[in-house]
Design a protein around this motif. Structure first.
Motif, PDB file in Angstrom:
ATOM      1  N   THR A   1      -0.564 105.916  27.737  1.00  0.00           N
ATOM      2  CA  THR A   1       0.062 104.615  27.491  1.00  0.00           C
ATOM      3  C   THR A   1       1.003 104.300  28.645  1.00  0.00           C
ATOM      4  OG1 THR A   1      -0.050 104.956  25.099  1.00  0.00           O
ATOM      5  CG2 THR A   1       1.506 103.302  25.889  1.00  0.00           C
TER       6      THR A   1
ATOM      7  N   ARG B   1       6.434 104.856  30.847  1.00  0.00           N
ATOM      8  CA  ARG B   1       5.555 105.487  29.864  1.00  0.00           C
ATOM      9  C   ARG B   1       6.422 105.932  28.692  1.00  0.00           C
ATOM     10  NH1 ARG B   1       0.508 106.964  31.651  1.00  0.00           N
ATOM     11  NH2 ARG B   1       0.215 107.004  33.889  1.00  0.00           N
TER      12      ARG B   1
ATOM     13  N   ILE C   1       0.579  96.119  28.669  1.00  0.00           N
ATOM     14  CA  ILE C   1       0.526  97.385  27.943  1.00  0.00           C
ATOM     15  C   ILE C   1      -0.886  97.921  28.090  1.00  0.00           C
ATOM     16  CG2 ILE C   1       0.776  98.537  25.721  1.00  0.00           C
ATOM     17  CD1 ILE C   1       2.332  95.186  26.173  1.00  0.00           C
TER      18      ILE C   1
ATOM     19  N   PHE D   1      -3.321 101.162  27.106  1.00  0.00           N
ATOM     20  CA  PHE D   1      -3.363 102.290  26.185  1.00  0.00           C
ATOM     21  C   PHE D   1      -4.804 102.662  25.889  1.00  0.00           C
ATOM     22  CE2 PHE D   1      -3.272  98.389  23.818  1.00  0.00           C
ATOM     23  CZ  PHE D   1      -4.169  98.563  22.788  1.00  0.00           C
TER      24      PHE D   1
ATOM     25  N   TYR E   1       3.533 100.961  30.192  1.00  0.00           N
ATOM     26  CA  TYR E   1       4.116  99.630  30.096  1.00  0.00           C
ATOM     27  C   TYR E   1       4.472  99.172  31.511  1.00  0.00           C
ATOM     28  CZ  TYR E   1       5.038 101.674  25.481  1.00  0.00           C
ATOM     29  OH  TYR E   1       4.925 102.312  24.281  1.00  0.00           O
TER      30      TYR E   1
END
Length: 157
Positions: free
Chosen positions: A66, A17, A77, A79, A68
């Motif tokens: 968010t 993150r 990704i 978000f 990753y």
């Protein structure tokens, strides 16, 4: 016990993150402005600190929501605060990676990872303020090479 080859080939490599250090300037402004609302200033001026609280809260949520994720086949990704979005890039489509370590982030052991690819919807991806950036970049590069070999893809420059 049998293993599903699809789930094995999409094994989790790492997840990260972005750090709340991205919000340090916003949090600093709030920390300076909010006490002003408690020192007995006239009414319109006493609310000035509270005006900054909601944008700071929103900034916190944007970063917090968010994530990753690197798997053996994808860079994902996720978000969005109210509406969640997920973007995935097939690893064999990634052409190049890069690192940027701005001074402020480098002080706290963070960096930015840039990913350039041939995917039309997301040709450039920025993974902001992640820890251990060099290691994550190397793992990404290793997985990209493995994905290319598995797909029989060669990059021609």
């Amino acid at each position: 016990m049998t293993t599903d080859s699809a789930s094995h080939s999409d094994a989790l490599i790492w997840t990260a993150r972005p750090s709340q250090w991205l919000n340090a300037p916003t949090f600093f402004v709030v920390a300076m402005a909010v006490p002003l609302s408690a020192v007995g200033l006239p009414w319109p001026f006493s609310m000035v600190g509270l005006v900054f609280v909601l944008p700071a809260l929103w900034s916190y949520l944007v970063v917090r929501c968010t994530r990753y994720t690197l798997t053996a086949r994808h860079l994902r990704i996720e978000f969005g605060v109210l509406t969640r979005h997920t973007e995935e890039v097939e690893l064999y489509r990634i052409e190049d990676t890069g690192l940027a370590s701005p001074f402020f982030l480098r002080l706290v052991g963070l960096g930015n990872l840039y990913v350039l690819g041939s995917d039309r919807s997301t040709p450039r991806i920025l993974l902001q303020a992640v820890p251990d950036t060099e290691s994550k970049r190397q793992q990404l590069r290793d997985q990209v090479e493995a994905a290319r070999r598995a797909k029989g893809v060669r990059v021609i420059e």
